[in-house]
Scaffold this active site. Structure first.
Site, PDB file in Angstrom:
ATOM      1  N   HIS A  24     -31.801  45.896 -52.579  1.00 39.82           N
ATOM      2  CA  HIS A  24     -30.637  45.521 -52.710  1.00 39.82           C
ATOM      3  C   HIS A  24     -29.701  44.881 -51.573  1.00 39.82           C
ATOM      4  CE1 HIS A  24     -27.619  43.328 -55.135  1.00 39.82           C
ATOM      5  NE2 HIS A  24     -27.019  43.272 -54.207  1.00 39.82           N
ATOM      6  N   HIS A  64     -27.729  42.071 -48.178  1.00 43.05           N
ATOM      7  CA  HIS A  64     -27.212  41.329 -48.609  1.00 43.05           C
ATOM      8  C   HIS A  64     -27.433  41.550 -46.320  1.00 43.05           C
ATOM      9  CE1 HIS A  64     -25.646  39.949 -52.430  1.00 43.05           C
ATOM     10  NE2 HIS A  64     -25.411  41.332 -52.184  1.00 43.05           N
ATOM     11  N   ARG A 117     -26.635  38.241 -45.210  1.00 41.52           N
ATOM     12  CA  ARG A 117     -26.122  36.433 -44.710  1.00 41.52           C
ATOM     13  C   ARG A 117     -26.965  35.922 -43.985  1.00 41.52           C
ATOM     14  NH1 ARG A 117     -23.108  38.275 -49.361  1.00 41.52           N
ATOM     15  NH2 ARG A 117     -21.804  39.417 -48.498  1.00 41.52           N
ATOM     16  N   ASN A 144     -28.359  34.758 -51.769  1.00 41.68           N
ATOM     17  CA  ASN A 144     -27.453  33.753 -52.430  1.00 41.68           C
ATOM     18  C   ASN A 144     -26.176  33.580 -50.786  1.00 41.68           C
ATOM     19  OD1 ASN A 144     -26.556  36.905 -51.745  1.00 41.68           O
ATOM     20  ND2 ASN A 144     -24.081  36.687 -53.072  1.00 41.68           N
ATOM     21  N   LYS A 157     -34.253  36.308 -58.477  1.00 41.26           N
ATOM     22  CA  LYS A 157     -32.656  36.917 -58.428  1.00 41.26           C
ATOM     23  C   LYS A 157     -31.812  36.053 -59.709  1.00 41.26           C
ATOM     24  CE  LYS A 157     -29.227  39.410 -58.310  1.00 41.26           C
ATOM     25  NZ  LYS A 157     -27.850  40.180 -57.115  1.00 41.26           N
ATOM     26  N   HIS A 183     -28.121  40.619 -61.828  1.00 44.60           N
ATOM     27  CA  HIS A 183     -27.110  41.030 -61.684  1.00 44.60           C
ATOM     28  C   HIS A 183     -26.067  40.765 -62.731  1.00 44.60           C
ATOM     29  CE1 HIS A 183     -23.050  40.783 -59.470  1.00 44.60           C
ATOM     30  NE2 HIS A 183     -22.758  41.350 -60.649  1.00 44.60           N
ATOM     31  N   HIS A 217     -27.601  47.422 -59.558  1.00 42.66           N
ATOM     32  CA  HIS A 217     -26.393  48.368 -59.079  1.00 42.66           C
ATOM     33  C   HIS A 217     -25.790  48.719 -60.688  1.00 42.66           C
ATOM     34  CE1 HIS A 217     -25.221  43.479 -59.668  1.00 42.66           C
ATOM     35  NE2 HIS A 217     -25.087  43.686 -58.219  1.00 42.66           N
ATOM     36  N   ASP A 237     -26.552  47.199 -52.358  1.00 42.59           N
ATOM     37  CA  ASP A 237     -25.738  45.975 -52.416  1.00 42.59           C
ATOM     38  C   ASP A 237     -24.938  45.913 -51.172  1.00 42.59           C
ATOM     39  OD1 ASP A 237     -24.878  43.654 -52.799  1.00 42.59           O
ATOM     40  OD2 ASP A 237     -23.097  44.938 -55.001  1.00 42.59           O
ATOM     41  N   HIS A 283     -18.449  41.057 -45.509  1.00 40.65           N
ATOM     42  CA  HIS A 283     -17.172  39.947 -45.348  1.00 40.65           C
ATOM     43  C   HIS A 283     -16.377  40.316 -44.226  1.00 40.65           C
ATOM     44  CE1 HIS A 283     -18.929  38.392 -49.458  1.00 40.65           C
ATOM     45  NE2 HIS A 283     -18.759  39.585 -49.816  1.00 40.65           N
TER      46      HIS A 283
HETATM   47  C1  NCD Z   1     -22.194  41.173 -53.214  1.00 40.80           C
HETATM   48  C2  NCD Z   1     -21.483  39.723 -52.361  1.00 40.80           C
HETATM   49  O1  NCD Z   1     -20.936  39.719 -51.499  1.00 40.80           O
HETATM   50  O2  NCD Z   1     -22.964  38.890 -52.053  1.00 40.80           O
HETATM   51  N1  NCD Z   1     -20.710  40.610 -53.986  1.00 40.80           N
HETATM   52  C3  NCD Z   1     -20.388  42.036 -54.822  1.00 40.80           C
HETATM   53  O3  NCD Z   1     -19.632  41.996 -54.237  1.00 40.80           O
HETATM   54  N2  NCD Z   1     -21.686  42.882 -54.866  1.00 40.80           N
HETATM   55  C4  NCD Z   1     -22.612  39.740 -54.601  1.00 40.80           C
HETATM   56  C5  NCD Z   1     -23.676  40.715 -55.398  1.00 40.80           C
HETATM   57  O4  NCD Z   1     -24.866  41.320 -55.293  1.00 40.80           O
HETATM   58  O5  NCD Z   1     -23.090  40.181 -56.251  1.00 40.80           O
HETATM   59 ZN    ZN Z   2     -25.610  41.665 -54.029  1.00 40.45          ZN
END
Ligand code: NCD
Ligand code: ZN
Length: 359
Positions: free
Chosen positions: A17, A19, A21, A47, A107, A144, A181, A260, A264
């Site tokens: 898992h 991200h 981006r 996402n 997902k 999730h 998670h 995860d 950001h």
């Molecule tokens: C994830 C994200 O920032 O894309 N954020 C998080 O708090 N885990 C999204 C997710 O996996 O829920």
């Molecule tokens: Zn995530």
């Protein structure tokens, strides 16, 4: 006399898992994954904007990630695992098409619970056609696990979600699924009580933090809220963290690593309406080696990082390895996000970690 520092050689870890981006953030993040020891399978969560809803877009996304990885390291062995997001309007045919194009994972996000979940699910009956197709064609579905109902308060949303999963399990007994998670003793117990078709991923931050770290009740936080620890699902109580540590350190074969990794930009975190997600990519392996070492369970680290998940998802074990050296280093307070006029704050910013990933 100088003594050589200890080294630990791990089977190259998988991450079920993460991200990546898109756009400039993708350019920025891919090298960090590779440099931090994540050089094999990494599940590319869907996402992004617009989201990954079809096999064709998943193939595009995988290629985009691979292009960046090759630019950073022409000999890269990284293997972005493709996902599609399953929403209330995903037809069964879309699931089958994605599977035929090599997508291994669907997902499911709950509506308006986390980052980019405005197209998430409110009524889980509406995803039954997609789940039926997933069960038929062998797509594994990752949830999730937080209940989208406003009637269930935030810290209870994960425990509440097991009722949704019970109904899905009863209806689709052959569907293979992962509760992602996980953060609570309730989720650990629920997953343990299921059969071979149910797995769970665990992040590093949920093994280390509790809700007090986010809300600023721990001494270490100096009474200040720490938005960079904030994520969904939020970390829970000490007893929940203990349950996660126990199950992972016990070597249970259906619990595996999913970081995860959720970067950001600082301006999106340090704001009213702070985005959820912990950027743990750099700190994860050093912290996990230290944890398993301190607990005298180093022989269970490879299984957690690279065996349980591979077996669950149906892959061969990685032949590659990653080495860590017992050599203290300070995690940067922030890392400049090139081209974005901002930075990202990593987990353990400014702290000294005992282990370092060898390049
Ligand atoms: C994830 C994200 O920032 O894309 N954020 C998080 O708090 N885990 C999204 C997710 O996996 O829920
Ligand atoms: Zn995530």
């Amino acid at each position: 006399m100088t003594t050589e520092p200890r080294t630990i050689r791990l089977r190259a870890p998988d991450n079920w898992h993460a991200h990546f981006r898109d756009g400039p953030m993708l350019d920025f993040l891919v090298p960090v994954f590779l440099d931090s020891g994540w050089r094999r399978r990494i599940v590319a969560e869907p996402n992004i904007t617009p989201p990954v809803l079809t096999g064709d877009r998943a193939v595009w996304y995988r290629d985009a990630i691979l292009e960046r990885a090759r630019a950073h390291d022409p000999a890269t062995t990284v293997d972005p695992v493709m996902t599609i997001q399953i929403t209330e309007t995903t037809p069964g045919a879309t699931v089958r098409d994605a599977r035929s194009k090599g997508v291994g994972i669907g997902k499911v996000y709950p509506f308006m619970v986390t980052t980019h979940s405005g197209n998430g699910v409110q009524d889980y009956d509406k995803i039954y056609p997609a789940l039926e197709a997933a069960q038929d064609c062998g797509l594994i579905v990752q949830f999730h696990g937080e209940h989208p109902s406003d009637d269930i308060e935030g810290l209870n949303k994960e425990a509440g979600f097991t009722a949704i999963l019970d109904r899905i399990r009863a209806r689709f007994p052959k569907l293979k699924l992962t509760m992602e998670h996980i953060t609570s003793r309730a989720a650990v117990d629920w997953v343990k009580a299921q059969g071979d078709g149910v797995g769970a991923s665990v992040t590093v931050h949920h093994l280390f933090t509790t809700v007090d770290d986010v809300l600023g009740y721990s001494k270490a936080s100096g009474g200040l809220m720490r938005v960079h620890h904030g994520c969904k699902p939020q970390p829970k109580w000490r007893d929940d963290r203990a349950a996660l540590n126990e199950v992972v350190l016990s070597g249970h074969p259906r619990f595996f690593y999913g970081g995860d990794d959720a970067a950001h930009l600082r301006r999106r975190k340090e704001a009213e309406g702070s985005a959820c997600g912990v950027w743990n990519t750099m700190a994860a392996l050093p912290l996990l080696v230290d944890l398993f070492d301190r607990e005298g369970q180093l022989d269970r680290l490879d299984p957690f990082l690279s065996e349980h998940g591979a077996r669950f998802y149906g892959y061969d074990l990685n032949a590659e390895s990653v080495t860590l050296v017992e050599e203290p280093w300070v995690v940067p307070a922030e890392v400049e996000a090139t081209g974005m006029g901002d930075s990202v704050v990593p987990m353990c910013a400014g702290e000294t970690l005992k282990w370092r990933v060898r390049a």
